[in-house]
Each structure stands twice: as structure tokens, then as C-alpha cells.
Design an enzyme around this catalytic site. Structure first.
Site, PDB file in Angstrom:
ATOM      1  N   ALA A   1       0.813  -1.225   0.000  1.00 47.21           N
ATOM      2  CA  ALA A   1       0.000   0.000   0.000  1.00 47.21           C
ATOM      3  C   ALA A   1       0.840   1.267   0.000  1.00 47.21           C
ATOM      4  CB  ALA A   1      -0.943   0.004   1.199  1.00 47.21           C
TER       5      ALA A   1
ATOM      6  N   CYS B   1     -27.663  20.571 -23.637  1.00 47.59           N
ATOM      7  CA  CYS B   1     -27.802  19.273 -22.954  1.00 47.59           C
ATOM      8  C   CYS B   1     -29.096  18.585 -23.380  1.00 47.59           C
ATOM      9  CB  CYS B   1     -27.795  19.481 -21.437  1.00 47.59           C
ATOM     10  SG  CYS B   1     -28.272  18.010 -20.511  1.00 47.59           S
TER      11      CYS B   1
ATOM     12  N   CYS C   1     -31.685  18.304 -20.247  1.00 50.75           N
ATOM     13  CA  CYS C   1     -32.279  19.449 -19.559  1.00 50.75           C
ATOM     14  C   CYS C   1     -33.734  19.651 -20.004  1.00 50.75           C
ATOM     15  CB  CYS C   1     -31.466  20.712 -19.833  1.00 50.75           C
ATOM     16  SG  CYS C   1     -30.039  20.930 -18.736  1.00 50.75           S
TER      17      CYS C   1
ATOM     18  N   ASN D   1     -34.784   5.218 -23.731  1.00 55.85           N
ATOM     19  CA  ASN D   1     -33.509   5.618 -24.300  1.00 55.85           C
ATOM     20  C   ASN D   1     -33.598   5.674 -25.831  1.00 55.85           C
ATOM     21  OD1 ASN D   1     -30.745   5.777 -25.100  1.00 55.85           O
ATOM     22  ND2 ASN D   1     -30.154   4.850 -23.152  1.00 55.85           N
ATOM     23  N   ASP D   2     -33.171   6.815 -26.392  1.00 55.24           N
ATOM     24  CA  ASP D   2     -33.235   6.985 -27.854  1.00 55.24           C
ATOM     25  C   ASP D   2     -32.224   6.089 -28.579  1.00 55.24           C
ATOM     26  OD1 ASP D   2     -35.208   9.071 -27.593  1.00 55.24           O
ATOM     27  OD2 ASP D   2     -33.583  10.393 -26.943  1.00 55.24           O
TER      28      ASP D   2
ATOM     29  N   HIS E   1     -29.144  20.974 -14.158  1.00 58.14           N
ATOM     30  CA  HIS E   1     -27.992  20.407 -14.849  1.00 58.14           C
ATOM     31  C   HIS E   1     -26.766  20.314 -13.944  1.00 58.14           C
ATOM     32  CE1 HIS E   1     -25.720  19.466 -18.527  1.00 58.14           C
ATOM     33  NE2 HIS E   1     -24.770  20.272 -18.081  1.00 58.14           N
TER      34      HIS E   1
ATOM     35  N   ASN F   1     -24.151   5.680 -13.969  1.00 60.41           N
ATOM     36  CA  ASN F   1     -22.766   5.814 -14.381  1.00 60.41           C
ATOM     37  C   ASN F   1     -22.417   7.263 -14.204  1.00 60.41           C
ATOM     38  OD1 ASN F   1     -21.038   3.884 -15.224  1.00 60.41           O
ATOM     39  ND2 ASN F   1     -21.423   4.141 -17.395  1.00 60.41           N
TER      40      ASN F   1
ATOM     41  N   SER G   1     -21.429  10.112 -20.551  1.00 60.83           N
ATOM     42  CA  SER G   1     -21.316  11.034 -21.672  1.00 60.83           C
ATOM     43  C   SER G   1     -21.929  12.393 -21.367  1.00 60.83           C
ATOM     44  CB  SER G   1     -21.995  10.428 -22.903  1.00 60.83           C
ATOM     45  OG  SER G   1     -23.341  10.102 -22.585  1.00 60.83           O
TER      46      SER G   1
ATOM     47  N   HIS H   1     -25.322  15.835 -16.716  1.00 60.59           N
ATOM     48  CA  HIS H   1     -26.652  16.031 -16.132  1.00 60.59           C
ATOM     49  C   HIS H   1     -26.966  14.825 -15.228  1.00 60.59           C
ATOM     50  CE1 HIS H   1     -30.663  18.102 -16.456  1.00 60.59           C
ATOM     51  NE2 HIS H   1     -30.949  17.010 -15.767  1.00 60.59           N
TER      52      HIS H   1
ATOM     53  N   HIS I   1     -28.306  11.781 -13.930  1.00 64.26           N
ATOM     54  CA  HIS I   1     -29.252  10.807 -14.484  1.00 64.26           C
ATOM     55  C   HIS I   1     -28.755   9.391 -14.258  1.00 64.26           C
ATOM     56  CE1 HIS I   1     -26.274  10.850 -17.722  1.00 64.26           C
ATOM     57  NE2 HIS I   1     -26.795   9.743 -18.195  1.00 64.26           N
TER      58      HIS I   1
ATOM     59  N   GLN J   1     -29.890   5.001 -15.347  1.00 65.23           N
ATOM     60  CA  GLN J   1     -30.475   4.190 -16.409  1.00 65.23           C
ATOM     61  C   GLN J   1     -31.185   2.973 -15.837  1.00 65.23           C
ATOM     62  OE1 GLN J   1     -28.086   3.530 -19.984  1.00 65.23           O
ATOM     63  NE2 GLN J   1     -26.418   4.668 -19.019  1.00 65.23           N
TER      64      GLN J   1
ATOM     65  N   GLU K   1     -25.259 -14.122  -8.053  1.00 60.71           N
ATOM     66  CA  GLU K   1     -25.601 -13.762  -6.666  1.00 60.71           C
ATOM     67  C   GLU K   1     -26.898 -14.439  -6.233  1.00 60.71           C
ATOM     68  OE1 GLU K   1     -25.538  -9.592  -5.900  1.00 60.71           O
ATOM     69  OE2 GLU K   1     -23.452  -9.360  -6.537  1.00 60.71           O
TER      70      GLU K   1
ATOM     71  N   HIS L   1     -29.929  -4.859  -2.360  1.00 59.66           N
ATOM     72  CA  HIS L   1     -28.710  -4.114  -2.025  1.00 59.66           C
ATOM     73  C   HIS L   1     -28.255  -3.273  -3.199  1.00 59.66           C
ATOM     74  CE1 HIS L   1     -27.292  -7.933  -3.781  1.00 59.66           C
ATOM     75  NE2 HIS L   1     -26.256  -7.243  -4.233  1.00 59.66           N
TER      76      HIS L   1
ATOM     77  N   HIS M   1     -24.634  -1.708  -5.036  1.00 59.78           N
ATOM     78  CA  HIS M   1     -23.178  -1.692  -5.117  1.00 59.78           C
ATOM     79  C   HIS M   1     -22.741  -0.325  -5.617  1.00 59.78           C
ATOM     80  CE1 HIS M   1     -22.672  -6.108  -4.840  1.00 59.78           C
ATOM     81  NE2 HIS M   1     -23.738  -6.199  -5.615  1.00 59.78           N
TER      82      HIS M   1
ATOM     83  N   LYS N   1      -7.738   3.526 -10.261  1.00 59.89           N
ATOM     84  CA  LYS N   1      -7.369   2.115 -10.385  1.00 59.89           C
ATOM     85  C   LYS N   1      -7.852   1.582 -11.730  1.00 59.89           C
ATOM     86  CE  LYS N   1      -8.375  -2.410  -8.305  1.00 59.89           C
ATOM     87  NZ  LYS N   1      -7.010  -2.849  -7.933  1.00 59.89           N
TER      88      LYS N   1
ATOM     89  N   GLU O   1      -5.099  -8.695 -13.353  1.00 61.68           N
ATOM     90  CA  GLU O   1      -6.527  -8.654 -12.999  1.00 61.68           C
ATOM     91  C   GLU O   1      -7.423  -9.075 -14.158  1.00 61.68           C
ATOM     92  OE1 GLU O   1      -6.116  -4.541 -11.433  1.00 61.68           O
ATOM     93  OE2 GLU O   1      -6.700  -5.551  -9.591  1.00 61.68           O
TER      94      GLU O   1
HETATM   95 ZN   LIG Z   1     -25.037  -7.655  -5.779  1.00 60.97          ZN
HETATM   96 ZN   LIG Z   2     -28.717  19.111 -18.511  1.00 60.01          ZN
END
Ligand SMILES: [Zn+2]
Ligand SMILES: [Zn+2]
Length: 361
Positions: A41, A64, A67, A89-90, A127, A167, A175, A178, A180, A182, A196, A310, A312, A325, A331
Site C-alpha cells: 500500500a 444538454c 435538460c 432511451n433513444d 444540470h 454511471n 457522456s 446532467h 441521471h 439508467q 448472486e 442491495h 453496489h 485504479k 486482474e
Molecule cells: Zn449484488
Molecule cells: Zn442538462
């Protein structure tokens, strides 16, 4: 083979013998392992430096596509929404319908048609905000929308699983800044929740309790990986964390999905999400990037008492706002590895304030 490598229960109760030694930790939710190298570490690190995030954004951005009032792809125009806003989603990765086509050539070339729906959820008309910046009642309305969409999409006969996620940040490939998230709803249970689900079912059949109910009890007893909690939820850096500041948000009550949360628990979920993301933002003094989302029961019409709701959070940052990272080399070819222990990461997150420096909140 992997199962045989798990030491017998009761082997040792303390991590002391492993504290400075390379060791592997087992993830009981997935059956996978992570290599932990705490002795590394403090080694010097010279790697990619991420560009610091843009400091300020306007409350409204005319360019945007999320918006209020703005035009999206294909001639769609957003309403002048004032709270949350959800739309298909477009550029959806999944599409409803399909003729049920399937391929199997010698069990080597195998494919199936996969129907589904992809939606976008705007958390706020603003925004310039993100979940930790929003008032608690506004985050609560995001929780309500998550629960509503889980039920709505999950009730469709062609939807067997609803994945709700966010994300956040350029570092994770988002991308648009704003705020948001999904929703991808599809016929099949994707690999991660499917794995799981199998492990939770095995635990429930053996013990009559959910795997995460037992895990959270252990973590609350020991305390060393707990980040924060309220009456409804507990946030820990899981024992088997892969990402440096990865966290797991678990409901205290073993409920299978968002739909089973009562009114108080929805408030409590909004509270922990807001407090956790605030701590994240304060960790390196930057809007903290992550991929985060829910795992919950499949929507196949079965009860799924083994499934325990739950969230994550998988954030990529390691040492600063600019040092992240990567899961590369060993990995990609071997298994995940980390230097910072889950205990050390939890201690860092526990020290942080749940308010903005200089803010009155
Ligand atoms: Zn999980
Ligand atoms: Zn926006």
C-alpha cells in the site's frame, strides 16, 4: 475447486495474522476471490493523471439533451419537467419484441434473441446537481421512481430482470454530466445478479435467513468495515471489495426488492445514498465518479425470499481526484487485486464529513 479452498468455518476470528501478508478474500455473493496485498500500500506510484473535473456547471445547459425543454435525438423534446423525468432511451441497447430466434451450432456458436427496454431517469431538472447536492425529499422522489419503474417494467411478461444503475463521471465513461441514471429491463437475469441469486438461494436453503442478513449482522458486530448506517440501511466496504472505495448498501430488513420497502425505508434509503455520495465527494474534494446500482429479485413472478435488496457502488478513484485504479494485467488474466485493505478504506470514509465544506447543510 474454488469451494474446496474455503477454510473451515471457525478457523480464525481475527484478521491479524493476515494484516501485512498477501492473502485472498472470498466473495460469498459471487463465489469469486480477490487478491489483497496490504504490504504494497505504500509503494511509490507513477501512473496516469486524470484531468480534474470541471469545477462549475450551469443550472441549465441549452446544449444538454437531458435538460428540461431541450430537444433529444430523433426529434423528441423533453417536457419542462420540475422533478424527476423518465423516458425510453433513444439509443437503446435492448429492444422489445423479437421473434424468439435462436442459434446453436455444435454447442459452440450459441445465441438467443433478447427482448428488453432501456430507459433514462433524470434525477433533477438542474444540470449542475448530483445526488449529494440534492435535497433529501428530492432524492426520495428518485427512490420512488426507481421502485415504480422496477414494478412497472418487472410486471411485463417479457421482462425477467430490471437493472437500475448510474454511471457517474467522465472517468466511468458517462457522456453527459446532467444527473441521471439508467434502467435496463430484459428477459434474462444478467450474469452478475444470476450468480448472486444462486449463492443467496443456497445460503437461504441452508440457514433459513438471507446471506446478507447474516453478513450485515457480522459487520455490525465487528464494526471495522461499517461506513454509516441509519434505522433502515447499513453501508459497508465489503470484506471482499475489489475497487478501492467500493461500498455495499444493504437494507436491514431482508426485503427482496425496492417494491417491498415501506415509506420510512424509502426515506432511509434516500438518506444513506445522499450521505454516502457526500462522503465520496469529500474524499478527494471532487465530484466522485462511480458506477453504482441495485441488485434485487428477478421479476419472474416468483417470491424469491432468498433475495436481499442491495446497492453496489464501484468507484474507480484510488489515491486522489486524478489517480484511478485500472483492472488490467493480472486482474484481466488472473483475478482482481488490491493493496488498500477494505478496513483501511472504511476508516477513511468514516472520517469524512457528510456536509460540503462551507455549506450550512
Ligand atoms: Zn449484488
Ligand atoms: Zn442538462
Amino acid at each position: 475447486m474454488t469451494e474446496l479452498a474455503v477454510p473451515a468455518p471457525g478457523t480464525a476470528a481475527s484478521l491479524d495474522a493476515l494484516a501485512d501478508r498477501p492473502h485472498r478474500r472470498f466473495n460469498p455473493l459471487t463465489g469469486e476471490w480477490v487478491l489483497v496485498s496490504p504490504h504494497r500500500a505504500r509503494r511509490p506510484w507513477q501512473g496516469q493523471v486524470e484531468r480534474p473535473a470541471v469545477a462549475t456547471r450551469p443550472a441549465y445547459d441549452p446544449t444538454c439533451y437531458l435538460c428540461p425543454g431541450n430537444e433529444r435525438a430523433g426529434g423528441h423534446r423533453n417536457p419542462e419537467y420540475t422533478g424527476t423525468f423518465v423516458f425510453d432511451n433513444d439509443f437503446a441497447a435492448l429492444q422489445p419484441g423479437g421473434a424468439g430466434a435462436a442459434v446453436n451450432v455444435e454447442e459452440l456458436l450459441v445465441a438467443r434473441d433478447e427482448p428488453g427496454i432501456c430507459r433514462v431517469i433524470c434525477f433533477s431538472p438542474r444540470h449542475d446537481l448530483s445526488l449529494p447536492d440534492m435535497e433529501l425529499h428530492c432524492v426520495r422522489s428518485v427512490v420512488d421512481l426507481w421502485a415504480e419503474q422496477y414494478e412497472l417494467l418487472g410486471s411485463r411478461p417479457d421482462v425477467g430482470y430490471v437493472e437500475i444503475f448510474e454511471n457517474k463521471g467522465e472517468a466511468m465513461g458517462a457522456s453527459n454530466p446532467h444527473p441521471h441514471g439508467q434502467i435496463w429491463a430484459q428477459r434474462s437475469v444478467p450474469i452478475q445478479p444470476a450468480r448472486e441469486g444462486e449463492r443467496q438461494l443456497a445460503h437461504h436453503e441452508r440457514h433459513g435467513r438471507t446471506l446478507l442478513e447474516d453478513y450485515v449482522r457480522l459487520e455490525l458486530d465487528r464494526g471495522e468495515r461499517v461506513v454509516l448506517e441509519n434505522d433502515g440501511f447499513v453501508v459497508v466496504v465489503p470484506f471482499w471489495a475489489v475497487w478501492p472505495f467500493e461500498t455495499l448498501v444493504v437494507s436491514r430488513r431482508p426485503v427482496p426488492s425496492l417494491a417491498a420497502l415501506d415509506d420510512a425505508e424509502r426515506d432511509q434509503l434516500a438518506d444513506v445514498v445522499r450521505r454516502l455520495t457526500m462522503r465520496y465527494d469529500n474524499l478527494f474534494d471532487v465530484p466522485f465518479p462511480y458506477s453504482g446500482g441495485f441488485h434485487q429479485a428477478p421479476t419472474d413472478g416468483m417470491a424469491h425470499p432468498e433475495w436481499h435488496l442491495h446497492m453496489h457502488f464501484y468507484p474507480p478513484l484510488l489515491r486522489s481526484a486524478t489517480v484511478r485504479k485500472f483492472l488490467v494485467g493480472y486482474e484481466m488474466l488472473g483475478e482482481p487485486q488490491r493493496d488498500l485493505t477494505a478496513e483501511a478504506a472504511a476508516a477513511r470514509l468514516r472520517e469524512l464529513p457528510e456536509t460540503r465544506p462551507g455549506s450550512s447543510q
